[in-house]
Design a protein around this motif. Structure first.
Motif, PDB file in Angstrom:
ATOM      1  N   ILE A 166     -39.757 -34.654 -50.561  1.00  0.00           N
ATOM      2  CA  ILE A 166     -40.561 -34.764 -52.173  1.00  0.00           C
ATOM      3  C   ILE A 166     -40.035 -36.593 -52.293  1.00  0.00           C
ATOM      4  CG2 ILE A 166     -40.648 -34.930 -54.144  1.00  0.00           C
ATOM      5  CD1 ILE A 166     -39.043 -32.785 -54.530  1.00  0.00           C
ATOM      6  N   VAL A 195     -34.983 -35.562 -50.185  1.00  0.00           N
ATOM      7  CA  VAL A 195     -35.642 -36.702 -51.544  1.00  0.00           C
ATOM      8  C   VAL A 195     -35.723 -38.200 -50.879  1.00  0.00           C
ATOM      9  CG1 VAL A 195     -35.716 -37.404 -53.847  1.00  0.00           C
ATOM     10  CG2 VAL A 195     -35.200 -34.836 -53.739  1.00  0.00           C
ATOM     11  N   ASP A 216     -41.024 -29.492 -49.084  1.00  0.00           N
ATOM     12  CA  ASP A 216     -40.173 -29.609 -48.295  1.00  0.00           C
ATOM     13  C   ASP A 216     -38.888 -31.615 -47.893  1.00  0.00           C
ATOM     14  OD1 ASP A 216     -41.391 -28.606 -45.149  1.00  0.00           O
ATOM     15  OD2 ASP A 216     -41.313 -30.185 -46.257  1.00  0.00           O
ATOM     16  N   VAL A 272     -27.747 -32.627 -50.696  1.00  0.00           N
ATOM     17  CA  VAL A 272     -29.168 -33.180 -50.790  1.00  0.00           C
ATOM     18  C   VAL A 272     -30.262 -34.031 -49.340  1.00  0.00           C
ATOM     19  CG1 VAL A 272     -31.152 -34.040 -52.045  1.00  0.00           C
ATOM     20  CG2 VAL A 272     -29.469 -32.294 -53.709  1.00  0.00           C
ATOM     21  N   THR A 312     -34.434 -30.268 -58.563  1.00  0.00           N
ATOM     22  CA  THR A 312     -35.279 -29.002 -57.869  1.00  0.00           C
ATOM     23  C   THR A 312     -35.026 -29.139 -55.986  1.00  0.00           C
ATOM     24  OG1 THR A 312     -37.079 -29.694 -58.886  1.00  0.00           O
ATOM     25  CG2 THR A 312     -37.609 -28.612 -57.402  1.00  0.00           C
ATOM     26  N   ALA A 313     -35.053 -30.183 -55.797  1.00  0.00           N
ATOM     27  CA  ALA A 313     -34.306 -30.491 -54.709  1.00  0.00           C
ATOM     28  C   ALA A 313     -33.057 -29.457 -53.875  1.00  0.00           C
ATOM     29  CB  ALA A 313     -33.867 -32.259 -54.061  1.00  0.00           C
ATOM     30  N   VAL A 329     -43.124 -26.939 -56.191  1.00  0.00           N
ATOM     31  CA  VAL A 329     -42.234 -26.966 -55.146  1.00  0.00           C
ATOM     32  C   VAL A 329     -42.689 -25.358 -54.508  1.00  0.00           C
ATOM     33  CG1 VAL A 329     -40.039 -26.766 -54.199  1.00  0.00           C
ATOM     34  CG2 VAL A 329     -40.680 -29.020 -55.621  1.00  0.00           C
ATOM     35  N   THR A 339     -30.927 -36.952 -49.132  1.00  0.00           N
ATOM     36  CA  THR A 339     -31.829 -37.781 -49.881  1.00  0.00           C
ATOM     37  C   THR A 339     -31.699 -39.583 -49.314  1.00  0.00           C
ATOM     38  OG1 THR A 339     -29.937 -39.024 -50.849  1.00  0.00           O
ATOM     39  CG2 THR A 339     -30.788 -37.429 -52.323  1.00  0.00           C
ATOM     40  N   ASN A 394     -33.928 -26.542 -51.873  1.00  0.00           N
ATOM     41  CA  ASN A 394     -33.242 -27.510 -50.491  1.00  0.00           C
ATOM     42  C   ASN A 394     -34.771 -28.710 -49.766  1.00  0.00           C
ATOM     43  OD1 ASN A 394     -31.820 -27.930 -48.002  1.00  0.00           O
ATOM     44  ND2 ASN A 394     -33.077 -26.365 -46.751  1.00  0.00           N
ATOM     45  N   CYS A 395     -35.175 -29.804 -50.529  1.00  0.00           N
ATOM     46  CA  CYS A 395     -35.418 -30.438 -49.907  1.00  0.00           C
ATOM     47  C   CYS A 395     -35.231 -32.003 -49.573  1.00  0.00           C
ATOM     48  CB  CYS A 395     -37.079 -30.876 -51.378  1.00  0.00           C
ATOM     49  SG  CYS A 395     -38.254 -29.668 -52.150  1.00  0.00           S
TER      50      CYS A 395
END
Ligand code: VAH
Length: 317
Positions: free
Chosen positions: A73, A113, A71, A163, A105-106, A65, A165, A110-111
């Motif tokens: 996943i 998912v 940004d 997050v 990790t996200a 990442v 998601t 700031n990813c």
């Protein structure tokens, strides 16, 4: 989404999703994450970046990442329903401990998912016909337990940490590119290969066993469309029912026979696959996906069958 990591990029969905994402976002913007025992080959390897990404290693995902400024996943790392029954602890480790590594990790970087759920997240006490979006989920397989947990943990990370998601509940997915890998719905892919190779198909599920199925192009479009959807419209997140067709073995056989009249099928029921299939719904109600992010499948059993046979014959499988 600008830079995307696909975890499980060499699996049945991952291999085609990676190529679809590269087409939409640019080859260099989509990293194929894989485990050493399943390294990318051919155009999947040559068309863009790839990295070893073992979800159960808490250090691997953050490193990727950071390196690629990821940004979003797509987490497709999982054991499918039949394999998971023979390796339940591994299925939990990949499906849940791996998911927590992805979500942590996200949260840190700031990813967004996407970790798909499945019709396997329902069980024998779930309403079977036109299964509602919000209903009882008491699956009787380890695969299903990991998928219900995936939904709950992914929603938790959205509500508790913000997050982004999102997910769908995939039905059985039928692809003309990648063979399935140990699922209860694999028969719906194998039957086409038998037909184009002029072999009698021996079906592992009995007549009248209905399950939701979907052609891979629709499945890929669902995953990307949901991740691109306006978050303000989303009432649900993990995970949306999506549906395109529901059929039993005798119906897909009859549809194929319209195109290959000599095709024949017998039954030799696999008790484990039959018990799993019997615990899953016959059909899903996908009204929420249609209302909240304009989900609409393009293929039905007839058009999928024509395309599958055409594509498999062209590949001389
Ligand atoms: C399986 N193909 O059979 C997968 C999928 C809904 C079915 O989850 O396990």
């Amino acid at each position: 989404m600008k830079n995307i990591l696909v975890v499980g990029a060499t699996g049945q969905i991952g291999s085609e999703l990676t190529m679809e994402l590269r087409k939409r976002y640019g080859n260099d913007h989509v990293v194929a994450g894989y485990i050493p025992s399943a390294a990318p080959k051919g155009v999947l390897r040559d068309s863009g970046p790839s990295e070893v990404a073992d979800v159960v290693d808490p250090n691997m995902i953050p490193e990727i990442v950071k390196k690629y400024k990821i940004d979003a996943i797509y987490n497709l790392a999982a054991l499918l329903s039949v394999v998971a029954e023979s390796k339940p602890m591994l299925a939990w480790n990949i499906g849940i401990n791996g998911l927590l590594n992805i979500l942590e990790t996200a949260r840190q970087f700031n990813c967004a998912v996407f970790t798909p759920s499945s019709i396997g997240s329902f069980g024998p006490t779930t309403p079977r016909v036109k299964t509602p979006q919000d209903t009882i989920q008491r699956p009787t397989t380890m695969y299903g337990v990991t998928k219900v947990t995936t939904e709950l943990v992914s929603d938790y990370y959205f509500h508790r940490f913000g997050v982004d998601t999102r997910a769908v509940r995939f039905p059985g997915i039928i692809s003309n590119v990648t063979l399935p890998g140990g699922g209860t719905t694999d028969y719906a892919v194998d039957i086409y290969y038998s037909a184009v190779k002029s072999e009698k198909f021996v079906c592992p599920l009995k007549e009248g066993t209905y399950m939701d199925m979907m052609y891979m192009p629709d499945a890929l479009n669902a995953a990307v469309s949901l991740m691109e959807a306006d978050p303000a419209r989303l009432i649900h997140r993990n995970a949306f029912n999506i549906a395109s067709m529901s059929f039993a073995p005798e119906e897909i056989f009859a549809e194929i026979k319209k195109n290959i009249p000599s095709f024949e099928m017998d039954y030799d029921v696999d008790p484990l696959k039959q018990s799993i299939a019997d615990s899953w719904p016959d059909s899903l109600d996908d009204t929420c996906a249609r209302q909240e992010w304009d989900w609409k499948p393009q293929y039905d059993l007839q058009s999928m069958t024509v395309d599958m046979i055409e594509k498999l014959k062209a590949r001389k499988v």
